[in-house]
Design a protein around this motif. Structure first.
Motif, mmCIF file in Angstrom:
data_model
loop_
_atom_site.group_PDB
_atom_site.id
_atom_site.type_symbol
_atom_site.label_atom_id
_atom_site.label_comp_id
_atom_site.label_asym_id
_atom_site.label_seq_id
_atom_site.Cartn_x
_atom_site.Cartn_y
_atom_site.Cartn_z
ATOM 1 N N ALA A 64 -3.528 2.022 -7.522
ATOM 2 C CA ALA A 64 -2.245 2.574 -8.259
ATOM 3 C C ALA A 64 -1.952 1.445 -9.366
ATOM 4 C CB ALA A 64 -1.235 3.018 -7.512
ATOM 5 N N ARG A 101 0.451 9.263 -5.926
ATOM 6 C CA ARG A 101 0.471 8.110 -5.500
ATOM 7 C C ARG A 101 1.729 8.392 -4.372
ATOM 8 N NH1 ARG A 101 2.685 2.610 -8.192
ATOM 9 N NH2 ARG A 101 2.345 1.262 -6.731
ATOM 10 N N ASP A 102 1.390 7.837 -3.454
ATOM 11 C CA ASP A 102 2.473 7.989 -1.958
ATOM 12 C C ASP A 102 3.164 9.326 -2.153
ATOM 13 O OD1 ASP A 102 4.154 6.897 -0.105
ATOM 14 O OD2 ASP A 102 5.427 5.958 -1.323
ATOM 15 N N ALA A 106 -2.250 11.916 -1.729
ATOM 16 C CA ALA A 106 -2.494 10.780 -1.421
ATOM 17 C C ALA A 106 -2.634 10.473 0.035
ATOM 18 C CB ALA A 106 -1.600 9.880 -2.122
ATOM 19 N N ARG A 147 0.122 2.604 -0.282
ATOM 20 C CA ARG A 147 1.036 2.734 -1.636
ATOM 21 C C ARG A 147 0.334 2.156 -2.519
ATOM 22 N NH1 ARG A 147 5.374 2.266 1.814
ATOM 23 N NH2 ARG A 147 5.609 0.172 1.361
ATOM 24 N N ALA A 150 -4.488 5.529 -5.163
ATOM 25 C CA ALA A 150 -3.788 6.926 -6.039
ATOM 26 C C ALA A 150 -5.031 7.596 -5.974
ATOM 27 C CB ALA A 150 -3.285 6.047 -7.257
#
Ligand SMILES: Cc1cc2nc3c(=O)[nH]c(=O)nc-3n(C[C@H](O)[C@H](O)[C@H](O)COP(=O)(O)O)c2cc1C
Length: 189
Positions: A64, A101-102, A106, A147, A150
């Motif tokens: 990410a 992302r997150d 994901a 985290r 991505a």
């Protein structure tokens, strides 16, 4: 001569689908082109992780913090190019990509990755930033590593298919995706 432009495009999409299940297939290593915040181009190889036809969707994974992730989160317009020398086939998808992302997408992909697969993401070093030791491949702790993972999902508007034939012959068609429908027309090579 192929039957129709539509069947020509569908045959190319089938080759891409098959490639996803063949280890080492050339069509799986695609080139992803993005637009940086200053409007400049960015280009790099990524592994095509998924392809769905209806509605059309391409999936790629990245860190990410990488430039490509920043670009996709920004403008989002991208091209993805696949070429196979074996099949003498090129496909170029154009459309808009989204960065996950997150989030749930994901998380689902992360949970399905092997420990080795996860280790492509979330190194302590920031992608593209200066480091002292190129051998340092330590990772961030568990959740921080997640985290940094991505998923890029591309919804293509079109696919430009070019097949090379004997004696330099080229056959080309453009396919257009609208919802779950695909239409196609021949174009000059
Ligand atoms: C065969 C091959 C496959 C690659 N696959 C990926 C990938 O799936 N995801 C990724 O983020 N980078 C992948 N890379 C590395 C990228 O090409 C690139 O060097 C790196 O991600 C930094 O790109 P960026 O700074 O433009 O974001 C791959 C490189 C090669 C040579």
């Amino acid at each position: 001569m192929e039957d129709t432009a539509l069947s020509f495009v569908e045959t190319a999409l089938s080759a891409l689908e098959r490639a996803l299940h063949e280890r080492g297939s050339e069509l799986r290593n695609v080139q992803l082109a993005t637009l940086s915040p200053d409007g400049g181009p960015g280009l790099r190889t990524v592994v095509l992780r998924g392809f769905e036809r209806a509605p059309a969707r391409l999936e790629m994974h990245t860190d990410a913090r990488a430039a490509k992730a920043r670009d996709v989160a920004g403008d989002g317009r991208v091209s993805v190019l696949a070429w196979s020398a074996d099949e003498q086939l090129q496909l170029r998808f154009d459309g808009t990509a989204r960065l996950h992302r997150d989030d749930e997408v994901a998380r689902g992909r992360w949970d399905a990755l092997s420990p080795n697969g996860r280790n492509a993401y979330g190194l302590r070093s920031d992608p593209g930033r200066r480091i002292e030791d190129p051998e340092d491949r330590t990772h961030l702790p568990g959740d921080e590593q997640f985290r940094c993972f991505a998923v890029i999902l591309l919804s293509p508007d079109s696919v430009d298919v070019l097949r090379l034939g004997p004696e330099g012959a080229q056959t080309r068609a453009i396919g257009r995706f609208v919802g779950s429908d695909l239409s196609a027309e021949w174009v000059g090579p």
